[in-house]
Write a protein that holds these residues in place. Structure first.
Motif, PDB file in Angstrom:
ATOM      1  N   ALA A   1       0.883  -1.194  -0.149  1.00  0.00           N
ATOM      2  CA  ALA A   1      -0.055   0.021  -0.142  1.00  0.00           C
ATOM      3  C   ALA A   1       0.833   1.267  -0.070  1.00  0.00           C
ATOM      4  CB  ALA A   1      -0.950  -0.053   1.268  1.00  0.00           C
ATOM      5  N   VAL A   2       0.277   2.463  -0.589  1.00  0.00           N
ATOM      6  CA  VAL A   2       1.015   3.612  -0.564  1.00  0.00           C
ATOM      7  C   VAL A   2       0.032   4.771   0.155  1.00  0.00           C
ATOM      8  CG1 VAL A   2       2.128   5.532  -1.686  1.00  0.00           C
ATOM      9  CG2 VAL A   2       2.449   3.189  -2.509  1.00  0.00           C
TER      10      VAL A   2
ATOM     11  N   GLU B   1      -1.841   8.682  -3.715  1.00  0.00           N
ATOM     12  CA  GLU B   1      -2.742   7.582  -3.588  1.00  0.00           C
ATOM     13  C   GLU B   1      -3.482   7.016  -4.473  1.00  0.00           C
ATOM     14  OE1 GLU B   1      -5.027   8.882  -0.163  1.00  0.00           O
ATOM     15  OE2 GLU B   1      -3.384   8.142   1.375  1.00  0.00           O
ATOM     16  N   GLY B   2      -3.608   7.574  -5.595  1.00  0.00           N
ATOM     17  CA  GLY B   2      -4.386   7.187  -6.806  1.00  0.00           C
ATOM     18  C   GLY B   2      -3.332   6.676  -7.802  1.00  0.00           C
ATOM     19  N   PRO B   3      -2.783   7.278  -9.006  1.00  0.00           N
ATOM     20  CA  PRO B   3      -2.146   6.729 -10.001  1.00  0.00           C
ATOM     21  C   PRO B   3      -0.901   6.441  -9.590  1.00  0.00           C
ATOM     22  CG  PRO B   3      -3.069   8.854 -10.552  1.00  0.00           C
ATOM     23  CD  PRO B   3      -3.346   8.741  -9.263  1.00  0.00           C
ATOM     24  N   VAL B   4      -0.247   6.958  -8.581  1.00  0.00           N
ATOM     25  CA  VAL B   4       1.197   6.695  -8.249  1.00  0.00           C
ATOM     26  C   VAL B   4       1.099   5.125  -7.372  1.00  0.00           C
ATOM     27  CG1 VAL B   4       3.071   6.930  -6.604  1.00  0.00           C
ATOM     28  CG2 VAL B   4       2.129   8.878  -8.188  1.00  0.00           C
TER      29      VAL B   4
ATOM     30  N   GLU C   1       0.477   2.402  -9.511  1.00  0.00           N
ATOM     31  CA  GLU C   1       2.071   1.786 -10.352  1.00  0.00           C
ATOM     32  C   GLU C   1       2.944   0.976  -9.182  1.00  0.00           C
ATOM     33  OE1 GLU C   1       2.991   1.668 -13.447  1.00  0.00           O
ATOM     34  OE2 GLU C   1       1.179   2.825 -14.219  1.00  0.00           O
ATOM     35  N   LEU C   2       2.663   1.330  -8.059  1.00  0.00           N
ATOM     36  CA  LEU C   2       3.641   0.639  -7.117  1.00  0.00           C
ATOM     37  C   LEU C   2       2.970  -0.610  -6.457  1.00  0.00           C
ATOM     38  CD1 LEU C   2       5.079   3.806  -5.378  1.00  0.00           C
ATOM     39  CD2 LEU C   2       5.827   2.817  -7.220  1.00  0.00           C
ATOM     40  N   VAL C   3       2.090  -0.543  -6.155  1.00  0.00           N
ATOM     41  CA  VAL C   3       1.494  -1.691  -5.287  1.00  0.00           C
ATOM     42  C   VAL C   3       1.677  -3.099  -6.174  1.00  0.00           C
ATOM     43  CG1 VAL C   3      -0.509  -2.707  -4.437  1.00  0.00           C
ATOM     44  CG2 VAL C   3      -0.091  -0.353  -4.094  1.00  0.00           C
ATOM     45  N   GLY C   4       2.348  -4.028  -5.417  1.00  0.00           N
ATOM     46  CA  GLY C   4       2.378  -5.502  -5.954  1.00  0.00           C
ATOM     47  C   GLY C   4       3.822  -5.429  -6.604  1.00  0.00           C
ATOM     48  N   ARG C   5       4.674  -4.393  -6.570  1.00  0.00           N
ATOM     49  CA  ARG C   5       6.068  -4.477  -7.026  1.00  0.00           C
ATOM     50  C   ARG C   5       6.938  -4.900  -6.213  1.00  0.00           C
ATOM     51  NH1 ARG C   5       6.685  -2.409 -12.372  1.00  0.00           N
ATOM     52  NH2 ARG C   5       4.861  -1.074 -13.181  1.00  0.00           N
ATOM     53  N   ASP C   6       8.180  -5.414  -6.455  1.00  0.00           N
ATOM     54  CA  ASP C   6       9.096  -5.951  -5.627  1.00  0.00           C
ATOM     55  C   ASP C   6       9.871  -4.711  -4.971  1.00  0.00           C
ATOM     56  OD1 ASP C   6      11.198  -6.993  -4.121  1.00  0.00           O
ATOM     57  OD2 ASP C   6      11.139  -8.817  -5.225  1.00  0.00           O
ATOM     58  N   ALA C   7       9.933  -4.498  -3.595  1.00  0.00           N
ATOM     59  CA  ALA C   7      10.698  -3.403  -3.012  1.00  0.00           C
ATOM     60  C   ALA C   7      12.206  -3.157  -3.386  1.00  0.00           C
ATOM     61  CB  ALA C   7      10.416  -3.201  -1.589  1.00  0.00           C
ATOM     62  N   SER C   8      12.625  -4.491  -3.614  1.00  0.00           N
ATOM     63  CA  SER C   8      14.132  -4.644  -4.081  1.00  0.00           C
ATOM     64  C   SER C   8      14.329  -4.110  -5.231  1.00  0.00           C
ATOM     65  CB  SER C   8      14.577  -5.971  -3.733  1.00  0.00           C
ATOM     66  OG  SER C   8      14.041  -6.820  -5.149  1.00  0.00           O
ATOM     67  N   ASP C   9      13.681  -3.685  -6.020  1.00  0.00           N
ATOM     68  CA  ASP C   9      13.977  -3.236  -7.430  1.00  0.00           C
ATOM     69  C   ASP C   9      13.950  -1.781  -7.266  1.00  0.00           C
ATOM     70  OD1 ASP C   9      13.928  -5.776  -8.362  1.00  0.00           O
ATOM     71  OD2 ASP C   9      11.757  -5.723  -9.110  1.00  0.00           O
TER      72      ASP C   9
ATOM     73  N   LEU D   1      15.750   0.949  -8.185  1.00  0.00           N
ATOM     74  CA  LEU D   1      16.297   1.909  -9.262  1.00  0.00           C
ATOM     75  C   LEU D   1      15.093   1.748 -10.344  1.00  0.00           C
ATOM     76  CD1 LEU D   1      18.237   4.015 -10.309  1.00  0.00           C
ATOM     77  CD2 LEU D   1      19.480   1.779 -11.238  1.00  0.00           C
ATOM     78  N   ALA D   2      14.815   0.456 -10.707  1.00  0.00           N
ATOM     79  CA  ALA D   2      13.750   0.311 -11.874  1.00  0.00           C
ATOM     80  C   ALA D   2      12.373   1.054 -11.507  1.00  0.00           C
ATOM     81  CB  ALA D   2      13.397  -1.133 -11.699  1.00  0.00           C
ATOM     82  N   ILE D   3      11.975   1.004 -10.056  1.00  0.00           N
ATOM     83  CA  ILE D   3      10.688   1.560  -9.705  1.00  0.00           C
ATOM     84  C   ILE D   3      11.080   3.187  -9.825  1.00  0.00           C
ATOM     85  CG2 ILE D   3       8.807   1.721  -8.015  1.00  0.00           C
ATOM     86  CD1 ILE D   3       9.545  -0.944  -6.851  1.00  0.00           C
ATOM     87  N   ALA D   4      11.865   3.483  -9.315  1.00  0.00           N
ATOM     88  CA  ALA D   4      12.207   5.032  -9.320  1.00  0.00           C
ATOM     89  C   ALA D   4      12.347   5.624 -10.560  1.00  0.00           C
ATOM     90  CB  ALA D   4      13.635   5.343  -8.541  1.00  0.00           C
ATOM     91  N   GLU D   5      12.902   4.897 -11.678  1.00  0.00           N
ATOM     92  CA  GLU D   5      12.979   5.507 -13.046  1.00  0.00           C
ATOM     93  C   GLU D   5      11.677   5.321 -13.698  1.00  0.00           C
ATOM     94  OE1 GLU D   5      15.228   6.847 -14.560  1.00  0.00           O
ATOM     95  OE2 GLU D   5      17.068   6.062 -13.828  1.00  0.00           O
ATOM     96  N   LEU D   6      10.667   4.504 -13.307  1.00  0.00           N
ATOM     97  CA  LEU D   6       9.330   4.105 -13.696  1.00  0.00           C
ATOM     98  C   LEU D   6       8.815   5.659 -13.208  1.00  0.00           C
ATOM     99  CD1 LEU D   6       7.071   1.286 -13.588  1.00  0.00           C
ATOM    100  CD2 LEU D   6       6.334   3.499 -12.520  1.00  0.00           C
ATOM    101  N   LEU D   7       8.588   5.971 -12.169  1.00  0.00           N
ATOM    102  CA  LEU D   7       8.198   7.321 -11.674  1.00  0.00           C
ATOM    103  C   LEU D   7       8.589   8.375 -12.330  1.00  0.00           C
ATOM    104  CD1 LEU D   7       8.047   6.822  -7.688  1.00  0.00           C
ATOM    105  CD2 LEU D   7       6.134   6.593  -9.589  1.00  0.00           C
TER     106      LEU D   7
END
Length: 425
Positions: A5-6, A94-97, A100-108, A110-116
């Motif tokens: 969750a975010v 709490e909506g679009p962001v 995109e984040l929920v369900g992703r692996d926290a260890s990733d 750089l990949a998630i930060a670049e997605l944002l």
């Protein structure tokens, strides 16, 4: 470990938003506020309360990891994103962001930060403050997931060798440029005092007020500093040197004035941030290149620091590539994701430009601690004490975060070495 969750909660930042254009146009200070009408879009007053959006990233083990969305004091100036209103942006996080984040692996991380960095809402990129705050929470979550420090996560992602000691901290005095400087001297702060020289009154019609202040800095540093103290003076003039020796900006007069500043600061080094503000990035780069050439030709040893019009990662690259500054400020909230600040510091490696990991007094203790890890991971030339303008609190937060991280990394290394010896036996 999966992101579950975010959450986003509006809160206060460590200082205020100021309409820089209105102040430069002569708005009169009235106590802590300013008289007059704002001129920058989004401002209701020339000075108004700083805001943050507190971001909590919750992992599947129930742990919660925080980042704070923050924007600079002078939002909307010098090509920056507009004024950040936390209430307006909470639904975005709490909506679009979150989607995109929920369900992703926290260890990733750089990949998630670049997605944002690339995410767009109705055709518009996320405000830099959102990318900044959410990426801090992601960095903290990645460190928890790997059981290591945020410094180590960044160093692994950016392929760096972290600093083994605290990065030199740059103290920020605010308008209390005498009292706060004395505090810095007593604590032996390595880079100081910022000075907040943002009006003709503070620099003097011919620069005489600033010269007297620099002479005072030398005198008091020697009276109050610890044994062996060797400070570096760093003064932010918000383009005022270009204002008093122009317009248009007169390089020869500025070079002569820099020579006087060098003499006033002797025997200590001095660097001047934002000597002029000519109105756009290309012209700012050209003016600073011209100034550096003039200083070199006159054998004047004052370093020039880029700030205005050097906001994004692309801006940093262009200033560095052009050789427009001895020091470039990596203004952390303006770059968006916190990893971008690390990448910008790295870009300075192997060049004649040193990286100052800056930011703003208008951040929070959470964002300041995250930036301390960026400074350590990239071994930046200096890092800003933040948030706030009281100096002591920001210095404590940044310096202590670096010290505790270094101590933890040293303990872990000793244990690892001991395990290797045991295994060999």
């Amino acid at each position: 470990m999966r992101i579950d969750a975010v959450h986003a909660t509006p809160g206060y930042a460590g200082f205020f938003f100021d309409d820089q254009r209105a102040i430069k146009r002569g708005a009169r200070q009235d106590g802590f506020t300013y008289d007059g009408e704002p001129v920058t879009d989004g401002f209701d007053e020339i000075r108004q309360a700083g805001e943050t959006l507190i971001v909590d990233v919750e992992l599947e083990d129930g742990s919660v990891h925080r980042g704070d969305c923050a924007a600079v004091q002078y939002s909307g100036a010098g090509g920056r994103d507009p004024l950040f209103r936390a209430e307006a942006y909470a639904p975005v996080v709490e909506g679009p962001v979150a989607e995109e984040l929920v369900g992703r692996d926290a260890s990733d991380f750089l990949a998630i930060a670049e997605l944002l960095e690339e995410l767009q809402i109705e055709g518009t990129r996320l405000h830099t403050a959102i990318r900044y705050g959410v990426s801090q929470a992601l960095l903290a979550a990645a460190a928890h997931d790997s059981g290591t420090t945020q410094t180590d996560v960044l160093a692994d992602e950016l392929e760096t060798e972290p600093a083994t000691g605290p990065v030199p901290v740059f103290g920020q005095s605010g308008d209390a440029r005498y009292g706060n400087a004395e505090k810095m001297f007593i604590k032996g702060v390595p880079v100081l005092p910022h000075g907040l020289i943002n009006s003709v009154e503070k620099i003097g019609p011919d620069g005489e007020v600033l010269l007297e202040y620099v002479e005072w800095l030398v005198e008091r540093s020697e009276e109050l500093g610890p044994e062996g103290y060797d400070p570096r003076f760093h003064i932010d003039v918000y383009g005022m040197i270009g204002e008093i020796f122009g317009p248009p900006y007169d390089r020869d007069e500025v070079v002569d004035y820099f020579e006087a500043l060098e003499e006033a600061a002797a025997p200590y080094p001095i660097q001047i941030e934002g000597p002029m503000d000519v109105g756009d990035r290309a012209d700012q780069i050209a003016a600073m290149v011209e100034l550096r050439e003039g200083l070199e030709g006159a054998d004047v040893g004052v370093d020039v620091v880029a700030d205005e019009w050097c906001n994004t990662f692309k801006d940093v690259r262009e200033f560095v590539d052009a050789g427009a500054a001895d020091v470039v400020q990596v203004k952390t909230p303006d770059l968006g994701g916190i990893h971008r600040s690390g990448q910008a510091v790295r870009y300075c490696e192997g060049t004649d430009t040193r990286a100052y990991l800056g930011g703003t007094c208008n951040e929070t203790e959470t964002s300041a601690r995250a930036c301390a890890h960026v400074a350590l991971a990239t071994d930046a030339a200096q890092v800003l004490a933040k948030p706030g303008m009281g100096f002591d609190e920001g210095y404590m937060i940044v310096e202590n975060e670096m010290r505790r991280t270094i101590a933890r990394r040293e303990r872990e290394q000793r244990l690892a070495n001991a395990d290797e010896v045991t295994a060999d036996d």
